[in-house]
Enzyme design. Structure first.
Site, PDB file in Angstrom:
ATOM      1  N   CYS A 115      39.678   8.019  -2.507  1.00  0.00           N
ATOM      2  CA  CYS A 115      40.745   9.011  -2.304  1.00  0.00           C
ATOM      3  C   CYS A 115      41.350   9.496  -3.626  1.00  0.00           C
ATOM      4  O   CYS A 115      41.962  10.560  -3.672  1.00  0.00           O
ATOM      5  CB  CYS A 115      41.846   8.445  -1.416  1.00  0.00           C
ATOM      6  N   HIS A 252      47.908  13.179  -2.646  1.00  0.00           N
ATOM      7  CA  HIS A 252      46.813  12.871  -1.721  1.00  0.00           C
ATOM      8  C   HIS A 252      47.421  12.690  -0.339  1.00  0.00           C
ATOM      9  O   HIS A 252      48.455  12.029  -0.188  1.00  0.00           O
ATOM     10  CB  HIS A 252      46.101  11.596  -2.178  1.00  0.00           C
ATOM     11  N   ASN A 282      43.438  12.726   6.555  1.00  0.00           N
ATOM     12  CA  ASN A 282      43.080  12.266   5.212  1.00  0.00           C
ATOM     13  C   ASN A 282      41.649  12.706   4.923  1.00  0.00           C
ATOM     14  O   ASN A 282      40.718  12.179   5.519  1.00  0.00           O
ATOM     15  CB  ASN A 282      43.236  10.747   5.167  1.00  0.00           C
TER      16      ASN A 282
END
Ligand code: ACO
Length: 325
Positions: A115, A252, A282
């Site tokens: 990520c 993020h 996500n």
């Protein structure tokens, strides 16, 4: 004293057509719209079509970023693709993107920091541009996380989605002051002691399979706000700026609670958060460039704005980048 800065010339994004709602998921696993919204803020996510690859998503994002930068693909001499869901184990998916764009010079490679991948890729490209080795870079985050999810594990399959985003960076000689455009500061961190908190249970040299994403959600959550806040403080340090000066916080997009918790911790007002987790879930390395693209397209992000990006992901890896748009 003048110095080379990596100026962001343009951004782009791409989301697969198919949208999956929380109610769709509730038909597959024991979950509910209410639970997912309350714990994560997620309502919908996009899912790649059969045969739609990470490289296809990367190419679509890159083309839009190039068009908005008023550049031809052949102006690019560096491509860094942040992804944890490459088309194949090798070659790097970045070379497929390079070939698809018709570029035969310079370098293209993948970056693996889960990520945090986009932040790692942005900082890496910035260092190459500042060193004078390359002039114009495409930094892409593209993912097909739907392919590595265990669709029977309600603890993880509700959290992720597919998509891509890209920015074009150009080396420009500027004044070397904090009011310059471009990337002003970055900090990257890793701590492999936590590699078993968020991982994929397969790989070419271990199982010979692709594997599925596994996560100790609470553990990740516990570290996220602290790690991210610390790296943001370190990134701002030395630039002369504080959280107050930031126009847009583009984190993020893991979970609404992590985003809001981090903003609170660093003293940033919640109106400055660019939040896309509700509609994208996500998307790992794609989430920051997708959020940049969203804020650009809806007119929030304007030339001269100070943008703070941050991410944390598997490894653990984490980092932050401060840039003037
Ligand atoms: N639907 C309904 N119930 C669920 C679901 C679901 N989808 N998933 C888990 N549960 C249940 C659990 O089984 C558990 O039930 P039990 O109490 O009967 O055992 C209960 O909900 C609570 O589970 P927890 O995992 O403790 O729930 P928590 O409040 O921690 O929320 C979550 C889980 C959303 C995953 C949270 O821990 C989180 O967001 N962690 C961060 C993880 C993350 O964002 N990772 C992304 C990658 S890393 C990054 O990008 C930063």
């Amino acid at each position: 004293m003048s110095m080379i800065r990596s100026v962001i010339r343009g951004c782009g994004g791409y989301l697969p057509e198919r949208i999956m709602t929380n109610d769709d998921l509730a038909e597959m696993v024991d979950t509910s719209d209410d639970w997912i919204i309350e714990r994560t803020g997620i309502r919908t996510r996009h899912i790649a079509a059969d045969g739609e690859l990470t490289s296809d998503i990367g190419v679509a994002s890159a083309r839009q970023a190039l068009e908005r930068s008023e550049m031809d693909a052949t102006d690019i001499d560096l491509i860094i693709l942040a992804t944890s869901t490459p088309d194949q184990t090798f070659p790097a998916t970045a070379v497929s993107i390079q070939a698809e764009l018709g570029i035969t010079h310079g370098a293209a490679f993948d970056m693996q920091a889960v990520c945090s991948g986009f932040v790692f890729a942005l900082a890496t490209a910035d260092n190459f541009l500042k060193s004078g080795q390359y002039q114009r870079a495409l930094v892409i985050g593209a993912e097909t996380f739907s392919r590595i999810l265990d669709w029977e594990d309600r603890g993880t399959c509700v959290l992720f989605g597919d998509g891509g985003g890209a920015v074009v960076l150009e080396a420009q000689k500027l004044n070397g002051v904090a009011t310059d455009r471009g990337i002003l500061a970055s900090q990257l961190r890793s701590d492999g002691r936590y590699r078993d908190k968020l991982f994929v249970d397969g790989g070419p040299s271990s199982t010979g399979t692709v594997g599925h994403l596994r996560m100790h959600g609470r553990e990740v959550f516990r570290h996220a706000v602290t790690n991210i806040s610390e790296v943001i403080v370190d990134t701002l340090k030395g630039t002369g700026y504080t959280a107050d000066d930031v126009d847009w916080f583009v984190p993020h997009q893991a979970n609404r609670r992590i985003l809001e918790g981090t903003a609170r911790r660093i003293g940033l007002s919640s109106e400055k958060i660019v939040m896309t987790v509700e509609n994208h879930a996500n998307t790992s390395a794609a989430s920051i460039p997708l959020a940049l693209n969203t804020a650009f397209e809806d007119g929030r992000l304007q030339d001269g704005h100070l943008v703070l990006m941050e991410a944390m992901g598997g490894g653990f890896t984490w980092g932050a980048v401060l840039a003037r748009w």
